[in-house]
Enzyme design. Structure first.
Site, short mmCIF file in Angstrom:
data_model
loop_
_atom_site.label_atom_id
_atom_site.label_comp_id
_atom_site.label_asym_id
_atom_site.label_seq_id
_atom_site.Cartn_x
_atom_site.Cartn_y
_atom_site.Cartn_z
N ASP A 534 13.62 28.32 -19.75
CA ASP A 534 12.45 29.36 -18.43
C ASP A 534 13.45 30.36 -18.09
O ASP A 534 14.03 30.76 -17.11
CB ASP A 534 12.52 28.09 -17.13
CG ASP A 534 11.96 28.21 -16.33
OD1 ASP A 534 10.88 28.43 -16.34
OD2 ASP A 534 12.21 28.44 -15.28
N HIS A 537 14.31 36.24 -17.87
CA HIS A 537 13.67 37.28 -17.46
C HIS A 537 15.36 37.51 -16.05
O HIS A 537 15.47 38.45 -16.07
CB HIS A 537 13.00 38.40 -17.74
CG HIS A 537 12.19 37.14 -16.77
ND1 HIS A 537 11.46 36.52 -17.07
CD2 HIS A 537 11.52 36.75 -15.15
CE1 HIS A 537 10.24 35.66 -16.29
NE2 HIS A 537 10.65 36.16 -15.32
N ASP A 635 1.64 27.91 -16.88
CA ASP A 635 1.79 28.55 -15.64
C ASP A 635 0.39 29.68 -15.37
O ASP A 635 -0.36 30.43 -14.48
CB ASP A 635 2.56 29.75 -15.51
CG ASP A 635 3.66 28.97 -15.16
OD1 ASP A 635 4.29 28.05 -15.00
OD2 ASP A 635 4.59 29.72 -15.58
#
Length: 858
Positions: A534, A537, A635
């Site tokens: 999760d 980035h 999401d």
């Protein structure tokens, strides 16, 4: 088409060339493959030393930091033949392996070239441990908190098995924080108490046993999330180890941003109390005039009140006093220093405590001993001009940051309160302040004066920076570290329920945190067969690299999938190479139209139809990262919020034709007409039943588009296991896409034609013209055809059965999927054969192909 496929041995040849550093390039191979490293033309005639961190004895496991030198060997009788020199490595361990080379006598820290080899894991399931090819994965996401007590898990997860998924992704199973967000974990080593039943407390052993049962009996592999970048505000271990976060003691550069954050908080409370109504800012902010008034207030009143610029400026008189004192030291040594004079921030970020390099200032403005007070005054006057210039430059820089902060505040308020696609918040309140808070505060609200005292006290270690994400930021740069102005400029989309973790550069920088998170990731890796990274980035890459290595110590064949948004394939590849990521999550819902959605299908896997078959031994070619192409992620908003109900089946069909792993989220197949939110959702999933008429809390094969998704999942799996590796996408008109999967070995093709419905059609039941399809070969069968049909209403609006159940997450019941499988062309309700054309093609006419229609031909 399905069956057991053993690992096939591949031999790849990779030529090394001088100054070729390939960290942005991805080379992916199957487990068991052999790579022959050879000298490229730029290295002929040189003596080269080659190093790789793949272990000499794979049984001992993978240790990333241990490199070994490989010796060159030659199959040629001519010892001077550089083209025959090679180092062979058989990659039997999955993961990512780094190689580099240097010339004889060269510096090992300055390689002449380098790169990574990514080795795919081998996933097995079923009673005979069959191999699950990566491109045949069918993954579905469940929110763990909606599974309820553990005794209900099996009947709720059975939906995945019945619909044909072979991988289940479960969001974090740990105890959640106060916000109830699935990704705000209170205790990484403790299971959520929601899984406990009155009769039994749920344990990791219980979950492990179910995971194994599903793998062996259902042929379903289970993975879960790993959250490395943040923890819930309520995590008790933070009280003992505040050094694990970015706080105002270990990160004093955040102090000005904290003070601004407190001012915005008090401003929100005053607006809520009506204190700014006379200034044009009422408690309910709902117009651009209100935003303009907020902007003016921040730029004038709060800028003057906070005086944040003082944290970055010099106190000129104090600096000059120190300069004069140093210049007149009797024992001062005259030394030469070069460089440009600049402001050095105070390490503690106190007001007007910034400094300069005094020795450099002396070298420039007092290069020789000053004999008289006039000389000292003249030198001080000259330096004063420079210091004022430096302060002015720094002031302009600060103004840029502050005004950017104001505009970012206005943008955030506009989105949350005015924008059509925003949450439409009403009155400003403590629960819904103007903007989310950037810091977890300590103690009671007082005032800015007391807050400033607090932020220089030892207790400020409990004032911790929230985590979030920064649009367009460099993912390889940590936005919370010194040198970043993200918090001051209010560029962070903050998650107010969690704080960002601070690992430092190595385990010694935060021993507790590295040890704690190692235990966390290894605990999960013993239970699950894969991890989803999760917020990959924003996670420091060296941290994820270390912890994924620790996970692979426990389970070498670990499936690692990542949520990675960098907007750059080259940067994606850095993460994939460094972390050994197996696949990246890709989203079909990001496509604005059917043309882009078709492009994504082609992009994420497969070769071009008609491409030559490759020999076993061939050059190592760069590739793109494996994808898990999702029709929807947890999401995303649901398609009914951004497209139309008629697009569920066409989009699912297009995704199923991609030559890569595919996936979905629970709720898509059930036609749930709203987003199942990771924070706010509190209801339970429905369970599976074989009954024809399911009772409340249950679904069956007739619910939503489940029957169609089951057929598509079987098709996708069969295409992957039977070698349909070539893909062609044909955009036939604005809404209609044809996708071909072709098997180069048998020359069979499967063609899917979908008429998408990204917008709600004005006449859903009417078919418009679709130009005929011309095909070579014989149509053996129609694998499936179908589409959604409204029940007892006109189909342009959702019918009267749409309601939100209080206990279970429920889907639409006023649309039915009309599905027909394995029929001949003369039985079709959608197409008819127009016969053979003069040039030998089969021509297919579309007689009834309304929006939302799908047909698949073999």
């Amino acid at each position: 088409m399905a069956g057991h496929h053993p690992l096939s041995i591949q031999i790849r040849v990779h030529h090394l060339n001088e100054n070729e550093n390939l960290e942005h390039t991805l080379f992916s191979i199957k487990k068991g493959s052999v790579i022959q490293f050879k000298l490229g033309s730029t290295l002929f005639g040189q003596s080269i030393k080659f190093f790789i961190n793949y272990p000499e004895n794979p049984i001992e496991g993978f240790k990333r930091l241990v490199y070994r030198e490989l010796k060159w060997r030659s199959d040629s009788l001519n010892k001077g033949d550089d083209t025959a020199l090679h180092c062979d490595v058989t990659f039997e361990l999955p993961g990512s392996f780094h190689y580099f080379f240097i010339p004889e006598g060269g510096n090992i820290l300055k390689p002449s070239g380098s790169g990574y080899i990514l080795v795919d894991p081998a996933l097995t399931y079923g009673p005979e441990n069959e191999l699950l090819p990566l491109d045949s994965i069918l993954c579905i996401t469940y929110l763990a908190k909606c599974l309820g007590s553990f005794d209900k898990w099996e009947e709720r997860l059975r939906t995945a098995k019945e619909v044909g998924y072979n991988m289940i992704h479960i969001t974090p199973i740990q105890e959640l924080g106060e916000s109830n967000s699935s990704y705000s974990l209170r205790n990484q080593l403790k299971l959520s108490p929601i899984f406990d039943s009155p009769a039994k407390k749920c344990t990791l052993n219980d979950i492990s046993a179910l995971v194994e049962k599903m793998r062996k009996e259902w042929k379903v592999i289970t993975i879960t999330d790993i959250v490395l970048n943040h923890t819930a505000n309520e995590s008790e271990w933070l009280l003992e180890h505040p050094e694990s976060t970015y706080n105002l003691v270990n990160s004093p550069h955040l102090r000005p941003a904290y003070l601004l954050d407190r001012a915005l908080w008090y401003f929100s409370l005053e607006i809520a109390a009506g204190k700014w109504t006379d200034s044009g800012i009422p408690p309910t902010v709902n117009s651009e005039n209100h935003l303009n008034a907020i902007r003016d207030t921040l730029k004038s009143y709060y800028r003057h009140q906070l005086k944040l610029h003082e944290f970055f400026l010099l106190h000129i008189d104090n600096v000059l006093k120190e300069f004069a004192k140093c210049a007149q030291e009797p024992e001062r040594k005259i030394t030469r220093h070069t460089g440009e004079l600049k402001i050095i921030p105070d390490p503690e970020y106190q007001r007007l405590k910034s400094t300069i390099d005094m020795q450099l200032a002396l070298s420039i403005y007092a290069p020789k001993k000053l004999a008289t007070s006039n000389d000292v005054n003249a030198a001080c006057d000259a330096l004063r001009w420079k210091l004022e210039e430096l302060n002015n430059v720094k002031m302009a820089e600060f103004d840029s940051h502050f005004y950017s902060a104001v505009e970012n505040v206005i943008s955030a308020v506009r989105y949350e309160r005015l924008s059509a696609d925003g949450p439409h918040l009403k009155s400003v309140s403590a629960e819904h302040p103007l903007v989310p808070q950037y810091f977890r505060n300590y103690g009671l609200d007082q005032n800015l004066i007391e807050d400033e005292k607090l932020m220089f006290s030892p207790q400020s270690c409990y004032i911790m920076a929230h985590n979030g994400w920064v649009m367009g930021d460099n993912p390889l740069k940590n936005f919370a570290e010194p040198g970043s102005s993200v918090y001051l400029r209010r560029e962070l989309v903050a998650w107010g329920d969690s704080v960002k973790l601070r690992y430092g550069d190595k385990p010694e920088d935060s021993p507790f945190l590295w040890k704690f998170m190692t235990e966390y990731i290894q605990q999960l890796s013993r239970v699950f067969y894969g991890l989803r990274l999760d917020n990959c980035h924003s996670t420091p890459i060296h941290v994820a690299e270390f912890l994924i290595d620790k996970a692979r110590e426990v389970r070498p064949d670990l499936f690692v999938v990542a949520e990675l948004f960098t907007s750059s394939e080259a940067v994606d590849n850095i993460f994939v190479n460094r972390l050994g990521i197996t696949a990246l999550i890709r989203e079909s819902m990001q496509a604005p139209d059917s043309h882009e959605q078709g492009r994504l299908v082609y992009r994420y896997g497969g070769s071009t139809v008609g491409a030559f078959m490759h020999p076993v031994t061939r050059p190592l070619k760069k590739c793109i990262a494996h994808a898990v192409f999702m029709d929807i992620t947890h999401d995303n908003q649901c398609p009914m919020q951004i497209r139309s109900v008629y697009d569920y089946f066409p989009t699912a069909s297009m995704v199923s034709m991609a030559c890569c792993a595919t996936g979905s989220t629970w709720g898509y197949d059930q036609l749930v007409p709203h987003h199942i939110h990771v924070v706010s959702e509190k209801r339970a999933y429905t369970s599976w039943t074989d009954d024809n008429i399911p009772k409340k809390g249950y679904i069956n094969a007739e619910s939503g588009i489940i029957a169609g998704k089951r057929a598509l999942n079987k098709l996708h799996f069969d295409l992957g296991t039977a070698g349909f590796t070539q893909v062609f996408v044909d955009q036939r008109d604005e809404n209609t896409v044809a996708i071909t999967r072709h098997c180069p070995a048998t020359h069979q093709s499967v063609i899917m034609i979908a008429r998408t419905a990204f917008r709600m059609p004005a006449k859903p039941k009417e078919s418009s013209y679709v130009r005929p399809l011309r095909l070579q070969g014989t149509i053996e069968e129609i694998i499936l055809e179908g589409g959604l049909e409204p029940i007892n209403h006109n189909g342009t609006t959702l019918g009267p059965s749409v309601y939100i159940d209080d206990t279970y997450i429920n889907g639409l019941t006023d649309f039915k999927l009309n599905l027909r499988e394995h029929i001949q062309i003369y039985e079709s309700e959608m197409i008819e054969s127009a016969g053979l054309s003069e040039d030998g093609y089969n021509e297919i006419d579309f007689v009834h192909f309304p929006p939302g229609s799908v047909i698949v031909l073999r």
